[in-house]
Design a protein around this motif. Structure first.
Motif, PDB file in Angstrom:
ATOM      1  N   ALA A 176       8.843   9.811   0.093  1.00 22.45           N
ATOM      2  CA  ALA A 176       8.732   8.999   1.304  1.00 22.45           C
ATOM      3  C   ALA A 176       7.301   8.988   1.807  1.00 22.45           C
ATOM      4  CB  ALA A 176       9.669   9.537   2.386  1.00 22.45           C
ATOM      5  N   ALA A 177       7.024   8.052   2.703  1.00 22.35           N
ATOM      6  CA  ALA A 177       5.673   7.904   3.246  1.00 22.35           C
ATOM      7  C   ALA A 177       5.367   9.020   4.239  1.00 22.35           C
ATOM      8  CB  ALA A 177       5.530   6.547   3.926  1.00 22.35           C
ATOM      9  N   ARG A 178       4.199   9.595   4.126  1.00 22.53           N
ATOM     10  CA  ARG A 178       3.787  10.701   4.990  1.00 22.53           C
ATOM     11  C   ARG A 178       3.695  10.279   6.457  1.00 22.53           C
ATOM     12  NH1 ARG A 178       1.733  15.378   3.578  1.00 22.53           N
ATOM     13  NH2 ARG A 178       1.384  14.651   1.437  1.00 22.53           N
ATOM     14  N   ASP A 179       3.380   9.020   6.721  1.00 18.84           N
ATOM     15  CA  ASP A 179       3.184   8.586   8.100  1.00 18.84           C
ATOM     16  C   ASP A 179       4.462   8.081   8.766  1.00 18.84           C
ATOM     17  OD1 ASP A 179       3.481   6.270   6.658  1.00 18.84           O
ATOM     18  OD2 ASP A 179       1.612   5.334   7.328  1.00 18.84           O
ATOM     19  N   MET A 180       5.617   8.281   8.133  1.00 22.63           N
ATOM     20  CA  MET A 180       6.875   7.924   8.778  1.00 22.63           C
ATOM     21  C   MET A 180       7.127   8.824   9.982  1.00 22.63           C
ATOM     22  SD  MET A 180       9.811   7.092   5.943  1.00 22.63           S
ATOM     23  CE  MET A 180      11.067   6.999   7.229  1.00 22.63           C
ATOM     24  N   VAL A 181       7.746   8.268  11.016  1.00 20.37           N
ATOM     25  CA  VAL A 181       8.153   9.113  12.136  1.00 20.37           C
ATOM     26  C   VAL A 181       9.239  10.063  11.643  1.00 20.37           C
ATOM     27  CG1 VAL A 181       7.540   7.430  13.894  1.00 20.37           C
ATOM     28  CG2 VAL A 181       9.836   7.395  12.917  1.00 20.37           C
TER      29      VAL A 181
ATOM     30  N   GLY B 279       0.820  -1.216   0.000  1.00 20.79           N
ATOM     31  CA  GLY B 279       0.000   0.000   0.000  1.00 20.79           C
ATOM     32  C   GLY B 279       0.845   1.254   0.000  1.00 20.79           C
ATOM     33  N   THR B 280       1.929   1.242   0.765  1.00 17.38           N
ATOM     34  CA  THR B 280       2.839   2.385   0.786  1.00 17.38           C
ATOM     35  C   THR B 280       3.472   2.590  -0.583  1.00 17.38           C
ATOM     36  OG1 THR B 280       3.322   2.043   3.133  1.00 17.38           O
ATOM     37  CG2 THR B 280       4.906   3.344   1.867  1.00 17.38           C
ATOM     38  N   LYS B 281       3.902   1.521  -1.201  1.00 17.11           N
ATOM     39  CA  LYS B 281       4.523   1.617  -2.525  1.00 17.11           C
ATOM     40  C   LYS B 281       3.562   2.227  -3.543  1.00 17.11           C
ATOM     41  CE  LYS B 281       7.560  -2.357  -1.788  1.00 17.11           C
ATOM     42  NZ  LYS B 281       7.838  -3.748  -2.165  1.00 17.11           N
ATOM     43  N   GLN B 282       2.292   1.862  -3.438  1.00 17.96           N
ATOM     44  CA  GLN B 282       1.295   2.430  -4.342  1.00 17.96           C
ATOM     45  C   GLN B 282       1.194   3.948  -4.151  1.00 17.96           C
ATOM     46  OE1 GLN B 282      -2.802   1.120  -3.722  1.00 17.96           O
ATOM     47  NE2 GLN B 282      -3.054   0.944  -5.924  1.00 17.96           N
ATOM     48  N   SER B 283       1.193   4.398  -2.909  1.00 21.91           N
ATOM     49  CA  SER B 283       1.133   5.843  -2.623  1.00 21.91           C
ATOM     50  C   SER B 283       2.382   6.555  -3.133  1.00 21.91           C
ATOM     51  CB  SER B 283       0.994   6.071  -1.117  1.00 21.91           C
ATOM     52  OG  SER B 283      -0.215   5.535  -0.638  1.00 21.91           O
ATOM     53  N   LEU B 284       3.542   5.964  -2.922  1.00 24.05           N
ATOM     54  CA  LEU B 284       4.786   6.562  -3.403  1.00 24.05           C
ATOM     55  C   LEU B 284       4.789   6.653  -4.924  1.00 24.05           C
ATOM     56  CD1 LEU B 284       7.538   4.862  -1.164  1.00 24.05           C
ATOM     57  CD2 LEU B 284       6.269   6.968  -0.741  1.00 24.05           C
ATOM     58  N   GLY B 285       4.307   5.596  -5.565  1.00 20.45           N
ATOM     59  CA  GLY B 285       4.253   5.598  -7.023  1.00 20.45           C
ATOM     60  C   GLY B 285       3.364   6.697  -7.567  1.00 20.45           C
ATOM     61  N   ARG B 286       2.201   6.900  -6.938  1.00 18.83           N
ATOM     62  CA  ARG B 286       1.299   7.966  -7.394  1.00 18.83           C
ATOM     63  C   ARG B 286       1.922   9.338  -7.191  1.00 18.83           C
ATOM     64  NH1 ARG B 286      -3.113   4.760  -5.019  1.00 18.83           N
ATOM     65  NH2 ARG B 286      -2.881   5.994  -3.110  1.00 18.83           N
ATOM     66  N   ARG B 287       2.620   9.529  -6.054  1.00 19.50           N
ATOM     67  CA  ARG B 287       3.248  10.830  -5.790  1.00 19.50           C
ATOM     68  C   ARG B 287       4.367  11.099  -6.797  1.00 19.50           C
ATOM     69  NH1 ARG B 287       4.526  15.069  -5.878  1.00 19.50           N
ATOM     70  NH2 ARG B 287       5.091  16.586  -4.248  1.00 19.50           N
ATOM     71  N   ALA B 288       5.148  10.091  -7.099  1.00 23.90           N
ATOM     72  CA  ALA B 288       6.243  10.268  -8.056  1.00 23.90           C
ATOM     73  C   ALA B 288       5.713  10.522  -9.466  1.00 23.90           C
ATOM     74  CB  ALA B 288       7.145   9.034  -8.049  1.00 23.90           C
TER      75      ALA B 288
ATOM     76  N   ILE C 118      17.805  18.203   1.368  1.00 26.32           N
ATOM     77  CA  ILE C 118      17.230  17.376   0.298  1.00 26.32           C
ATOM     78  C   ILE C 118      15.704  17.482   0.368  1.00 26.32           C
ATOM     79  CG2 ILE C 118      17.052  15.057  -0.674  1.00 26.32           C
ATOM     80  CD1 ILE C 118      19.737  14.465   0.757  1.00 26.32           C
ATOM     81  N   PRO C 119      15.045  17.882  -0.709  1.00 24.83           N
ATOM     82  CA  PRO C 119      13.586  17.968  -0.681  1.00 24.83           C
ATOM     83  C   PRO C 119      12.941  16.629  -0.392  1.00 24.83           C
ATOM     84  CG  PRO C 119      14.469  19.175  -2.565  1.00 24.83           C
ATOM     85  CD  PRO C 119      15.609  18.395  -1.981  1.00 24.83           C
ATOM     86  N   LEU C 120      11.945  16.622   0.491  1.00 31.32           N
ATOM     87  CA  LEU C 120      11.193  15.425   0.824  1.00 31.32           C
ATOM     88  C   LEU C 120       9.786  15.574   0.254  1.00 31.32           C
ATOM     89  CD1 LEU C 120      12.270  14.952   4.541  1.00 31.32           C
ATOM     90  CD2 LEU C 120      13.143  13.732   2.547  1.00 31.32           C
ATOM     91  N   LEU C 121       9.387  14.647  -0.599  1.00 31.58           N
ATOM     92  CA  LEU C 121       8.050  14.646  -1.180  1.00 31.58           C
ATOM     93  C   LEU C 121       7.265  13.541  -0.482  1.00 31.58           C
ATOM     94  CD1 LEU C 121      10.178  15.680  -3.354  1.00 31.58           C
ATOM     95  CD2 LEU C 121       8.392  15.217  -5.031  1.00 31.58           C
ATOM     96  N   LEU C 122       6.319  13.923   0.362  1.00 28.89           N
ATOM     97  CA  LEU C 122       5.621  12.963   1.178  1.00 28.89           C
ATOM     98  C   LEU C 122       4.333  12.501   0.503  1.00 28.89           C
ATOM     99  CD1 LEU C 122       6.130  14.602   4.684  1.00 28.89           C
ATOM    100  CD2 LEU C 122       7.559  12.911   3.499  1.00 28.89           C
ATOM    101  N   ALA C 123       4.082  11.220   0.601  1.00 29.14           N
ATOM    102  CA  ALA C 123       2.918  10.630  -0.055  1.00 29.14           C
ATOM    103  C   ALA C 123       1.992   9.999   0.980  1.00 29.14           C
ATOM    104  CB  ALA C 123       3.362   9.568  -1.057  1.00 29.14           C
TER     105      ALA C 123
END
Length: 250
Positions: free
Chosen positions: A228-233, A75-84, A245-250
């Motif tokens: 990266a995943a938005r719900d990461m600590v 599920g996380t990979k799917q979110s990252l893929g859509r954000r990218a 480094i820019p972080l693009l959260l998904a």
């Protein structure tokens, strides 16, 4: 200093510096070297670090096969893929690395988008069968673990190309040890692609942060951004923010 405090400090230093050397740390904390070595042994037994002579290194992540990796953080990979996919514009030339996260990126690309996708992964190419994108498949020796072409033929082809965006696949990301993977030739190909790209983004699932695989691709300072995943600590992401480094959260 209590044991729990020493262990927290060891974890912080390992993430910041990429290594722990027992004697200097013992001197700094005013404890015996045996005390630090015991802490490191116990943390290694708990799977928190990799014990080496004289100290410790970050863990080397396991290398499960492609079928197993499809089940990890899907599920996380799917979110990252859509954000990218949001980074890709009509008319662009992009290079899609192999891997299960980039497969989600390929699926997320609008089918009608007019772009050129270069890849050295037959599995990624097959994801684009029904897309309007022009697909260029790089050949070479097939590294079956990741289903990507490697070797001299692949690198020679890559050297003739310039791409707008490279979406890099990795097995580990560390602020000191950089971006890495588990195969020497695969790392060489990834490095060659990055050299030909105007920008390079990595899509990294949470379990890849703070680790180091055997073969370095490049430093994190060469990245254009991290998806990266938005719900990461926040703690694992903080070193990259500090490096700008820019972080693009998904």
């Amino acid at each position: 200093m209590l044991t729990i405090q020493r262990r927290a400090l060891i974890s912080t230093r390992l993430n910041r510096d990429g290594q722990i050397i027992a004697k200097p740390l013992a001197d700094e904390l005013g404890v015996s070297e045996d005390t630090i070595r015991r802490d490191l042994r116990e943390m290694a037994a708990e799977g928190l670090l990799q014990r080496v002579h004289g100290g410790a290194l970050p863990l080397t992540p396991p290398l499960p096969d492609l079928a197993a990796r499809r089940e990890i953080s899907d599920g996380t990979k799917q979110s990252l893929g859509r954000r990218a996919a949001d980074l890709v514009e009509n008319g662009r030339i992009i290079f899609l690395d192999g891997g299960t996260t980039n497969a989600h990126l390929a699926r997320a690309l609008p089918r009608e988008m007019r772009i050129t996708v270069i890849t050295h992964s037959p599995t990624i190419a097959s994801e684009l069968e029904r897309h309007d994108a022009e697909v260029i498949l790089i050949g070479g020796r097939l590294y079956k673990h990741s289903m990507v072409a490697t070797g001299a033929a692949a690198i020679a082809s890559i050297a003739q190309m310039r791409v707008d965006i490279f979406f890099l696949g990795i097995t580990a990301i560390h602020p000191v040890h950089g971006l890495s993977t588990g195969d020497y030739e695969e790392a060489a190909v990834k490095h060659a692609i990055a050299q030909q790209a105007a920008s390079t983004y990595v899509l990294a699932t949470p379990e890849k942060f703070g680790l180091a695989s055997p073969f370095r691709i490049m430093g994190v300072d060469n990245l254009t951004g991290i998806v990266a995943a938005r719900d990461m600590v926040d703690e694992p992401l903080a070193p990259y923010r500090d490096l700008g480094i820019p972080l693009l959260l998904a």
